[in-house]
Structure formats: structure tokens, C-alpha cells
Design an enzyme around this catalytic site. Structure first.
Site, PDB file in Angstrom:
ATOM      1  N   LYS A   8      32.398  47.831  38.419  1.00  0.00           N
ATOM      2  CA  LYS A   8      32.745  47.676  39.847  1.00  0.00           C
ATOM      3  C   LYS A   8      34.044  48.398  40.178  1.00  0.00           C
ATOM      4  O   LYS A   8      34.117  49.141  41.148  1.00  0.00           O
ATOM      5  CB  LYS A   8      32.912  46.193  40.225  1.00  0.00           C
ATOM      6  CG  LYS A   8      31.663  45.353  40.075  1.00  0.00           C
ATOM      7  CD  LYS A   8      31.916  43.926  40.561  1.00  0.00           C
ATOM      8  CE  LYS A   8      32.954  43.193  39.749  1.00  0.00           C
ATOM      9  NZ  LYS A   8      32.491  42.721  38.430  1.00  0.00           N
ATOM     10  N   ARG A  83      33.171  35.750  45.292  1.00  0.00           N
ATOM     11  CA  ARG A  83      32.565  35.379  44.023  1.00  0.00           C
ATOM     12  C   ARG A  83      31.892  34.018  44.091  1.00  0.00           C
ATOM     13  O   ARG A  83      31.247  33.605  43.121  1.00  0.00           O
ATOM     14  CB  ARG A  83      33.652  35.306  42.959  1.00  0.00           C
ATOM     15  CG  ARG A  83      33.780  36.518  42.055  1.00  0.00           C
ATOM     16  CD  ARG A  83      34.930  36.238  41.114  1.00  0.00           C
ATOM     17  NE  ARG A  83      34.908  37.005  39.897  1.00  0.00           N
ATOM     18  CZ  ARG A  83      35.550  38.156  39.727  1.00  0.00           C
ATOM     19  NH1 ARG A  83      36.196  38.709  40.727  1.00  0.00           N
ATOM     20  NH2 ARG A  83      35.522  38.752  38.563  1.00  0.00           N
ATOM     21  N   ARG A 122      37.065  47.664  26.122  1.00  0.00           N
ATOM     22  CA  ARG A 122      38.166  47.700  27.087  1.00  0.00           C
ATOM     23  C   ARG A 122      39.308  46.802  26.611  1.00  0.00           C
ATOM     24  O   ARG A 122      40.476  47.147  26.737  1.00  0.00           O
ATOM     25  CB  ARG A 122      37.673  47.234  28.466  1.00  0.00           C
ATOM     26  CG  ARG A 122      38.755  47.272  29.532  1.00  0.00           C
ATOM     27  CD  ARG A 122      38.196  47.073  30.927  1.00  0.00           C
ATOM     28  NE  ARG A 122      38.039  45.663  31.247  1.00  0.00           N
ATOM     29  CZ  ARG A 122      37.472  45.207  32.367  1.00  0.00           C
ATOM     30  NH1 ARG A 122      36.969  46.057  33.250  1.00  0.00           N
ATOM     31  NH2 ARG A 122      37.368  43.927  32.597  1.00  0.00           N
TER      32      ARG A 122
HETATM   33  P1  ADP Z   1      35.956  41.174  36.032  1.00  0.00           P
HETATM   34  O1  ADP Z   1      35.045  41.358  37.185  1.00  0.00           O
HETATM   35  O2  ADP Z   1      35.961  42.337  35.081  1.00  0.00           O
HETATM   36  O3  ADP Z   1      35.748  39.861  35.321  1.00  0.00           O
HETATM   37  P2  ADP Z   1      38.330  40.991  37.798  1.00  0.00           P
HETATM   38  O4  ADP Z   1      39.471  41.912  37.556  1.00  0.00           O
HETATM   39  O5  ADP Z   1      37.531  41.193  39.026  1.00  0.00           O
HETATM   40  O6  ADP Z   1      37.452  41.081  36.464  1.00  0.00           O
HETATM   41  O7  ADP Z   1      38.858  39.473  37.784  1.00  0.00           O
HETATM   42  C1  ADP Z   1      39.629  38.948  36.726  1.00  0.00           C
HETATM   43  C2  ADP Z   1      39.854  37.447  36.928  1.00  0.00           C
HETATM   44  O8  ADP Z   1      40.565  37.220  38.162  1.00  0.00           O
HETATM   45  C3  ADP Z   1      38.595  36.594  37.044  1.00  0.00           C
HETATM   46  O9  ADP Z   1      38.060  36.215  35.792  1.00  0.00           O
HETATM   47  C4  ADP Z   1      39.128  35.384  37.845  1.00  0.00           C
HETATM   48  O10 ADP Z   1      39.843  34.496  37.030  1.00  0.00           O
HETATM   49  C5  ADP Z   1      40.117  36.033  38.806  1.00  0.00           C
HETATM   50  N1  ADP Z   1      39.466  36.398  40.106  1.00  0.00           N
HETATM   51  C6  ADP Z   1      39.324  37.652  40.618  1.00  0.00           C
HETATM   52  N2  ADP Z   1      38.686  37.618  41.802  1.00  0.00           N
HETATM   53  C7  ADP Z   1      38.392  36.307  42.043  1.00  0.00           C
HETATM   54  C8  ADP Z   1      37.699  35.614  43.067  1.00  0.00           C
HETATM   55  N3  ADP Z   1      37.173  36.258  44.126  1.00  0.00           N
HETATM   56  N4  ADP Z   1      37.599  34.255  42.974  1.00  0.00           N
HETATM   57  C9  ADP Z   1      38.126  33.592  41.940  1.00  0.00           C
HETATM   58  N5  ADP Z   1      38.766  34.179  40.926  1.00  0.00           N
HETATM   59  C10 ADP Z   1      38.906  35.521  40.956  1.00  0.00           C
END
Ligand code: ADP
Length: 181
Positions: A8, A83, A122
């Protein structure tokens, strides 16, 4: 949208450059808050380190503030948000209140084993504290339990598009741009 490791962030970056719009990654924003040791960051770290979702109200506050800024008036890509269903409903509300429309929800797909390999790699190359095998598994489970149901939400609105996330990076970018254009 798509499970952890599907690309993404990588794709959002390519598309941002192509369409000259803002790339808004909630993961990146949260990691910056953690580094800055802000109140939000200290709180968020308690969840992120275990691969759990940070509470909806924190995310809704962050995104509401961010998309109201002037650089978002020509459009933006949301990466990692919404999410959960409450986040999706919150997004509807906040976008509506400032006269924005959600044009499209892109779902990037890939098989689970491929994703685990990518993320472990990664983790070895970067310093992300949540790219360890146990935490990755947790993040993937949470995606299938809490985030995947949102695909139905956007499908029902008629704006969901599925894109195969396997292949060369530029090829996948082209698949997405073809849909957006
Ligand atoms: P990935 O999609 O690779 O797991 P992200 O960088 O998008 O990683 O997110 C890392 C962490 O940040 C998630 O595991 C969560 O703990 C937090 N996070 C990010 N976006 C959200 C969201 N929309 N709602 C809740 N937690 C979030």
C-alpha cells in the site's frame, strides 16, 4: 486497502507523484508521533508494538485535522485508514462535512505466504519495531478480522476496485492508475 505487506505504502507513493496529490499514511503519522514522544505517540506505541489497532478516536482526530489542511484540497490518498467500520463511518462524516467525496477504494490483493516473506525481509532491513514474525502475524489476523469486512462496506457503495498486488511495482502502479483515470 490491503493486508500488511501488500505494498500500500509503496503504491501510494508512486500514485501521489503521478497525480500530484497528498499521500496520507496513518502508520507514518503515528510513527512520527512515537518518535516525537508526543501524548498521542506514547499512547499509540502501546498498541503498535503488539500489532494491535490504535483506538478509533485517535485516528479519526488525526485524519480530520490532516484532510482539512489546504494541501488536501486537490485530493489525497488515504493509506492505512480506515481500518475499522467506525473509522469508515467517521471518514464518511468528516469528508461530507468539508464537501469532499470518496472517489474510489482500491483493494490490493496477494496471498498470505508471499506477504509474510516480504514483511520479514522488511523487518530485517528497516528498524520498524512491528516487523517481527509474531507481531506481523498479529497484524495480519487483525486485518482479516477487522479491516477486511470494510471491503463489503465499500463494495456496497459501488466504489470498490480490486487490484492484483503481485508483480513488478510499476506494473501494479499502472493497474491502479488505469482505474483512477
Ligand atoms: P501495515 O499496513 O504495514 O501493518 P501501517 O504503517 O499502516 O502498517 O501501520 C502500522 C501500525 O500503526 C498498525 O499496526 C497500527 O497499530 C497503527 N495504525 C495505523 N493506521 C491505523 C488505523 N487506521 N487504525 C488503528 N491503528 C492504526
Amino acid at each position: 486497502m490491503g493486508p500488511p505487506g501488500v505494498g500500500k505504502g509503496t503504491q501510494a507513493d508512486c500514485i501521489k507523484n503521478e497525480l500530484m496529490i497528498v499521500h496520507l499514511s496513518t502508520g507514518e503519522i503515528l510513527r512520527a508521533e512515537v518518535d516525537a514522544k508526543s501524548v498521542i505517540g506514547i499512547n499509540a506505541k502501546l498498541y503498535m508494538d503488539f500489532g494491535r489497532l490504535v483506538p478509533d478516536n485517535i485516528l479519526i482526530e488525526i485524519v480530520t485535522e490532516r484532510i482539512s489542511k489546504s494541501d488536501c484540497q486537490n485530493g489525497y490518498i488515504l493509506d492505512g485508514f480506515p481500518r475499522t467500520l467506525p473509522q469508515a463511518k467517521g471518514l464518511d462524516k468528516m469528508m461530507h462535512s468539508i464537501g469532499h467525496d470518496l472517489d474510489c477504494a482500491i483493494s490490493l490483493t496477494a496471498n498470505k505466504d508471499e506477504l509474510l516473506d516480504r514483511l520479514i525481509k522488511r523487518g530485517e532491513e528497516s528498524s520498524r519495531s512491528d516487523d517481527t514474525p509474531d507481531v506481523i502475524r498479529n497484524r495480519q489476523n487483525i486485518y482479516w478480522e477487522q479491516t477486511a469486512p470494510l471491503l463489503d462496506f465499500y463494495h456496497d457503495k459501488g466504489i470498490l476496485k480490486e487490484v492484483d498486488g503481485l508483480g513488478e511495482i510499476p506494473e501494479i502502479t499502472k493497474r491502479i492508475l488505469d482505474i483512477l483515470k
